[in-house]
Design a protein around this motif. Structure first.
Motif, PDB file in Angstrom:
ATOM      1  N   VAL A  63       0.821  -1.212   0.000  1.00 33.86           N
ATOM      2  CA  VAL A  63       0.000   0.000   0.000  1.00 33.86           C
ATOM      3  C   VAL A  63       0.857   1.265   0.000  1.00 33.86           C
ATOM      4  O   VAL A  63       0.400   2.334   0.390  1.00 33.86           O
ATOM      5  N   SER A  64       2.108   1.157  -0.437  1.00 36.07           N
ATOM      6  CA  SER A  64       3.012   2.312  -0.421  1.00 36.07           C
ATOM      7  C   SER A  64       2.508   3.447  -1.314  1.00 36.07           C
ATOM      8  O   SER A  64       2.890   4.605  -1.116  1.00 36.07           O
ATOM      9  N   PHE A  65       1.657   3.136  -2.284  1.00 37.84           N
ATOM     10  CA  PHE A  65       1.049   4.174  -3.136  1.00 37.84           C
ATOM     11  C   PHE A  65       0.413   5.261  -2.276  1.00 37.84           C
ATOM     12  O   PHE A  65       0.553   6.465  -2.551  1.00 37.84           O
ATOM     13  N   ASN A  66      -0.257   4.853  -1.229  1.00 39.57           N
ATOM     14  CA  ASN A  66      -0.958   5.803  -0.370  1.00 39.57           C
ATOM     15  C   ASN A  66       0.002   6.701   0.397  1.00 39.57           C
ATOM     16  O   ASN A  66      -0.262   7.893   0.572  1.00 39.57           O
ATOM     17  N   TYR A  67       1.118   6.153   0.832  1.00 38.48           N
ATOM     18  CA  TYR A  67       2.085   6.962   1.563  1.00 38.48           C
ATOM     19  C   TYR A  67       2.832   7.917   0.638  1.00 38.48           C
ATOM     20  O   TYR A  67       3.233   9.008   1.047  1.00 38.48           O
ATOM     21  N   GLU A  68       3.010   7.516  -0.598  1.00 39.77           N
ATOM     22  CA  GLU A  68       3.607   8.422  -1.579  1.00 39.77           C
ATOM     23  C   GLU A  68       2.692   9.621  -1.811  1.00 39.77           C
ATOM     24  O   GLU A  68       3.151  10.770  -1.899  1.00 39.77           O
ATOM     25  N   LYS A  69       1.389   9.359  -1.916  1.00 35.76           N
ATOM     26  CA  LYS A  69       0.437  10.455  -2.098  1.00 35.76           C
ATOM     27  C   LYS A  69       0.372  11.339  -0.859  1.00 35.76           C
ATOM     28  O   LYS A  69       0.160  12.552  -0.970  1.00 35.76           O
ATOM     29  N   ALA A  70       0.551  10.734   0.313  1.00 34.74           N
ATOM     30  CA  ALA A  70       0.551  11.530   1.544  1.00 34.74           C
ATOM     31  C   ALA A  70       1.731  12.490   1.565  1.00 34.74           C
ATOM     32  O   ALA A  70       1.612  13.646   1.988  1.00 34.74           O
ATOM     33  N   ARG A  71       2.890  12.039   1.099  1.00 36.33           N
ATOM     34  CA  ARG A  71       4.069  12.895   1.059  1.00 36.33           C
ATOM     35  C   ARG A  71       3.917  14.021   0.048  1.00 36.33           C
ATOM     36  O   ARG A  71       4.475  15.103   0.219  1.00 36.33           O
ATOM     37  N   GLU A  72       3.158  13.788  -1.001  1.00 40.15           N
ATOM     38  CA  GLU A  72       2.962  14.816  -2.017  1.00 40.15           C
ATOM     39  C   GLU A  72       2.006  15.914  -1.558  1.00 40.15           C
ATOM     40  O   GLU A  72       2.033  17.025  -2.090  1.00 40.15           O
ATOM     41  N   THR A  73       1.147  15.610  -0.591  1.00 42.22           N
ATOM     42  CA  THR A  73       0.156  16.582  -0.137  1.00 42.22           C
ATOM     43  C   THR A  73       0.832  17.655   0.702  1.00 42.22           C
ATOM     44  O   THR A  73       1.476  17.342   1.700  1.00 42.22           O
ATOM     45  N   PRO A  74       0.714  18.929   0.330  1.00 44.28           N
ATOM     46  CA  PRO A  74       1.334  20.004   1.118  1.00 44.28           C
ATOM     47  C   PRO A  74       0.835  19.993   2.554  1.00 44.28           C
ATOM     48  O   PRO A  74      -0.351  19.818   2.820  1.00 44.28           O
ATOM     49  N   ALA A 131      -7.038  33.022  -3.584  1.00 46.56           N
ATOM     50  CA  ALA A 131      -5.802  33.762  -3.402  1.00 46.56           C
ATOM     51  C   ALA A 131      -4.609  32.926  -3.862  1.00 46.56           C
ATOM     52  O   ALA A 131      -4.664  31.701  -3.862  1.00 46.56           O
ATOM     53  N   PRO A 132      -3.528  33.571  -4.266  1.00 47.45           N
ATOM     54  CA  PRO A 132      -2.326  32.825  -4.638  1.00 47.45           C
ATOM     55  C   PRO A 132      -1.696  32.170  -3.425  1.00 47.45           C
ATOM     56  O   PRO A 132      -2.004  32.496  -2.292  1.00 47.45           O
ATOM     57  N   SER A 133      -0.798  31.232  -3.667  1.00 48.73           N
ATOM     58  CA  SER A 133      -0.182  30.470  -2.592  1.00 48.73           C
ATOM     59  C   SER A 133       0.792  31.328  -1.799  1.00 48.73           C
ATOM     60  O   SER A 133       1.612  32.039  -2.384  1.00 48.73           O
ATOM     61  N   PRO A 134       0.736  31.267  -0.467  1.00 56.34           N
ATOM     62  CA  PRO A 134       1.699  32.006   0.351  1.00 56.34           C
ATOM     63  C   PRO A 134       3.102  31.426   0.264  1.00 56.34           C
ATOM     64  O   PRO A 134       4.045  32.019   0.756  1.00 56.34           O
ATOM     65  N   PHE A 135       3.262  30.246  -0.365  1.00 53.56           N
ATOM     66  CA  PHE A 135       4.577  29.662  -0.516  1.00 53.56           C
ATOM     67  C   PHE A 135       5.396  30.386  -1.590  1.00 53.56           C
ATOM     68  O   PHE A 135       6.595  30.248  -1.660  1.00 53.56           O
ATOM     69  N   GLY A 136       4.707  31.141  -2.465  1.00 52.71           N
ATOM     70  CA  GLY A 136       5.415  31.841  -3.527  1.00 52.71           C
ATOM     71  C   GLY A 136       5.368  31.088  -4.834  1.00 52.71           C
ATOM     72  O   GLY A 136       5.042  29.898  -4.889  1.00 52.71           O
ATOM     73  N   ASP A 137       5.694  31.782  -5.913  1.00 53.01           N
ATOM     74  CA  ASP A 137       5.618  31.192  -7.245  1.00 53.01           C
ATOM     75  C   ASP A 137       6.826  30.326  -7.578  1.00 53.01           C
ATOM     76  O   ASP A 137       6.827  29.623  -8.578  1.00 53.01           O
ATOM     77  N   ASP A 138       7.889  30.406  -6.768  1.00 57.06           N
ATOM     78  CA  ASP A 138       9.092  29.650  -7.076  1.00 57.06           C
ATOM     79  C   ASP A 138       9.094  28.274  -6.429  1.00 57.06           C
ATOM     80  O   ASP A 138      10.086  27.569  -6.471  1.00 57.06           O
ATOM     81  N   VAL A 139       7.963  27.890  -5.811  1.00 55.27           N
ATOM     82  CA  VAL A 139       7.853  26.568  -5.193  1.00 55.27           C
ATOM     83  C   VAL A 139       6.883  25.735  -6.018  1.00 55.27           C
ATOM     84  O   VAL A 139       5.786  26.175  -6.336  1.00 55.27           O
ATOM     85  N   THR A 140       7.320  24.545  -6.390  1.00 55.05           N
ATOM     86  CA  THR A 140       6.468  23.660  -7.182  1.00 55.05           C
ATOM     87  C   THR A 140       6.030  22.480  -6.327  1.00 55.05           C
ATOM     88  O   THR A 140       6.737  22.057  -5.410  1.00 55.05           O
ATOM     89  N   PHE A 141       4.845  21.947  -6.639  1.00 57.62           N
ATOM     90  CA  PHE A 141       4.317  20.797  -5.924  1.00 57.62           C
ATOM     91  C   PHE A 141       4.258  19.610  -6.879  1.00 57.62           C
ATOM     92  O   PHE A 141       4.073  19.786  -8.077  1.00 57.62           O
ATOM     93  N   PRO A 142       4.391  18.370  -6.400  1.00 51.18           N
ATOM     94  CA  PRO A 142       4.529  18.005  -4.986  1.00 51.18           C
ATOM     95  C   PRO A 142       5.901  18.346  -4.425  1.00 51.18           C
ATOM     96  O   PRO A 142       6.899  18.285  -5.123  1.00 51.18           O
ATOM     97  N   LEU A 143       5.924  18.699  -3.145  1.00 51.28           N
ATOM     98  CA  LEU A 143       7.181  18.996  -2.484  1.00 51.28           C
ATOM     99  C   LEU A 143       7.957  17.711  -2.239  1.00 51.28           C
ATOM    100  O   LEU A 143       7.374  16.679  -1.946  1.00 51.28           O
ATOM    101  N   PRO A 144       9.292  17.755  -2.345  1.00 57.51           N
ATOM    102  CA  PRO A 144      10.088  16.573  -1.960  1.00 57.51           C
ATOM    103  C   PRO A 144       9.977  16.326  -0.472  1.00 57.51           C
ATOM    104  O   PRO A 144       9.610  17.215   0.295  1.00 57.51           O
ATOM    105  N   ALA A 145      10.308  15.127  -0.048  1.00 55.56           N
ATOM    106  CA  ALA A 145      10.154  14.751   1.360  1.00 55.56           C
ATOM    107  C   ALA A 145      10.923  15.702   2.270  1.00 55.56           C
ATOM    108  O   ALA A 145      10.435  16.107   3.321  1.00 55.56           O
ATOM    109  N   GLU A 146      12.148  16.090   1.850  1.00 55.82           N
ATOM    110  CA  GLU A 146      12.941  16.962   2.712  1.00 55.82           C
ATOM    111  C   GLU A 146      12.419  18.393   2.719  1.00 55.82           C
ATOM    112  O   GLU A 146      12.807  19.206   3.550  1.00 55.82           O
ATOM    113  N   GLY A 147      11.490  18.707   1.794  1.00 59.76           N
ATOM    114  CA  GLY A 147      10.959  20.057   1.731  1.00 59.76           C
ATOM    115  C   GLY A 147       9.639  20.248   2.434  1.00 59.76           C
ATOM    116  O   GLY A 147       9.101  21.351   2.459  1.00 59.76           O
ATOM    117  N   LEU A 148       9.087  19.176   3.006  1.00 58.09           N
ATOM    118  CA  LEU A 148       7.810  19.298   3.691  1.00 58.09           C
ATOM    119  C   LEU A 148       7.964  20.101   4.978  1.00 58.09           C
ATOM    120  O   LEU A 148       8.900  19.898   5.739  1.00 58.09           O
TER     121      LEU A 148
END
Length: 363
Positions: free
Chosen positions: A116-127, A334-351
């Motif tokens: 079921v690792s698919f689910n944990y991968e999706k969890a990491r992608e969620t901001p 409203a636009p994202s408070p993270f700024g336009d230079d941040v793309t999603f999904p965030l890497p694990a170290e960027g959460l």
């Protein structure tokens, strides 16, 4: 020994019942017939444990709490995704053969255990939850009504039965890359309803990156939820409505023409952007603050090192109703408070699981 009055009555002590259990691994397998003793009040997981203790000691099965709170013993029983520890044998006819198979949507590891690792991968992608920068840990304050709005979604035990039964990925393996599934739609809905979440584009992210548009609200996820979360009615449908209301609603479009919101927007965007530090207090469009300077600053993006838009409640009149400007404003969100230079999904170290005021490593 007393006889049963009805097929759904309590089981008899020591009754031998017929089972078919899927045995195999990723290379293949088949259903194996077993006859197992079933006692009164037992659940399917009890039967599996007895089977492991008597005839099949190598039978693989996940379980943990045996109380319907960990979600580990997810399986398909007679084709229905269920928890083994919450499915009583008394719900089946005494002469019925009970078929136990692994979750069909996920790759087989062995017997009843799936990957079921698919689910944990999706969890990491969620901001992650993004608190306002000016609030310190322990200073968060919410109204009880705001707590109650999202409390239902916090009951999720992550059994992934909803993910398993969702036909978008159950019948179409190719959709997994672009579809997060109902478990993470309720996560997005919970954060979108959270008054202290400074990230105001949850609904747009759900549509663009989580595959919200794939869902055609068949309510199969709601039917299998052991916590009785109304996934479709209380999370997915409201999120879909929020995505489309300001983009495609003809009433909103007509209102924007009547109140000439389009021209006001163009005038605001035409202004020369200034340094965000000179803009003062910046408010999210969720709070209906339409000040041109604040809008320009928000559109440029706000990073954690700078000022984060303050989440504010919608302006309500004395009767508790939204102002007409909220219905005629033609920006989706409203636009994202993270700024336009941040793309999603965030890497694990960027959460961002820690508060922004906590010490960070500097380059």
């Amino acid at each position: 020994m007393a006889t049963q009055n009805a097929p759904g009555g309590t089981g008899k002590a020591g009754t031998t019942r017929n089972f078919k259990v899927w045995r195999g691994d990723e290379s293949g397998g088949d259903l194996t017939d077993y006859q197992v003793q079933v006692n009164e009040g037992e659940v399917v997981l009890d039967v599996i444990h007895r089977l492991q203790a008597t005839e099949a000691p190598d039978l693989a099965c996940r379980w943990n709490c045996k109380a319907g709170k960990c979600g580990s013993c997810s399986m398909e029983i007679n084709g229905m995704p269920r928890l083994g520890c919450m499915t009583r044998m008394s719900t089946f006819d005494e002469n019925e053969t009970v078929t136990i198979t692994p979750l069909r949507t996920f790759p087989i590891i062995r017997d009843l255990v799936t990957d079921v690792s698919f689910n944990y991968e999706k969890a990491r992608e969620t901001p992650a939850f993004a608190p306002p920068e000016e609030l310190k840990p322990g200073e968060y304050r919410m109204q009880q009504v705001d707590v109650e709005r999202s409390q239902e979604f916090r009951k999720c035990i992550e059994c992934f039965l909803c993910q398993n039964t969702c036909h978008v990925v159950r019948d179409h393996e190719e959709n997994k890359e672009s579809f997060s599934g109902p478990r993470y739609f309720i996560r997005a809905a919970e954060l979108d309803m959270h008054p202290l979440d400074a990230k105001t584009d949850r609904k747009e992210y759900a549509q663009a990156s989580q595959g919200l548009g794939y869902c055609n609200i068949t309510k199969c996820c709601t039917e299998v939820c052991p916590e009785h979360i109304k996934i479709t009615d209380n999370a997915i449908i409201p999120m879909k409505e929020r995505v489309v209301d300001r983009r495609y609603d003809p009433v909103v479009w007509l209102g924007s023409k009547i109140f000439r919101r389009g021209k006001q927007n163009e005038a605001a965007q035409a202004q020369t952007p200034r340094d965000p530090d000179e803009l003062g207090s910046v408010h999210s469009h969720a709070g209906a603050s339409h000040e041109p300077e604040a809008e320009v600053g928000a559109e440029r993006g706000v990073h954690w090192a700078r000022q984060v838009p303050h989440p504010t409640a919608p302006p309500l009149d004395s009767r508790g109703r939204l102002a007409i400007s909220e219905f005629t404003f033609d920006k989706a969100a409203a636009p994202s408070p993270f700024g336009d230079d941040v793309t999603f999904p965030l890497p694990a170290e960027g959460l961002n699981y820690s508060h922004p005021d906590q010490p960070r490593d500097k380059d």
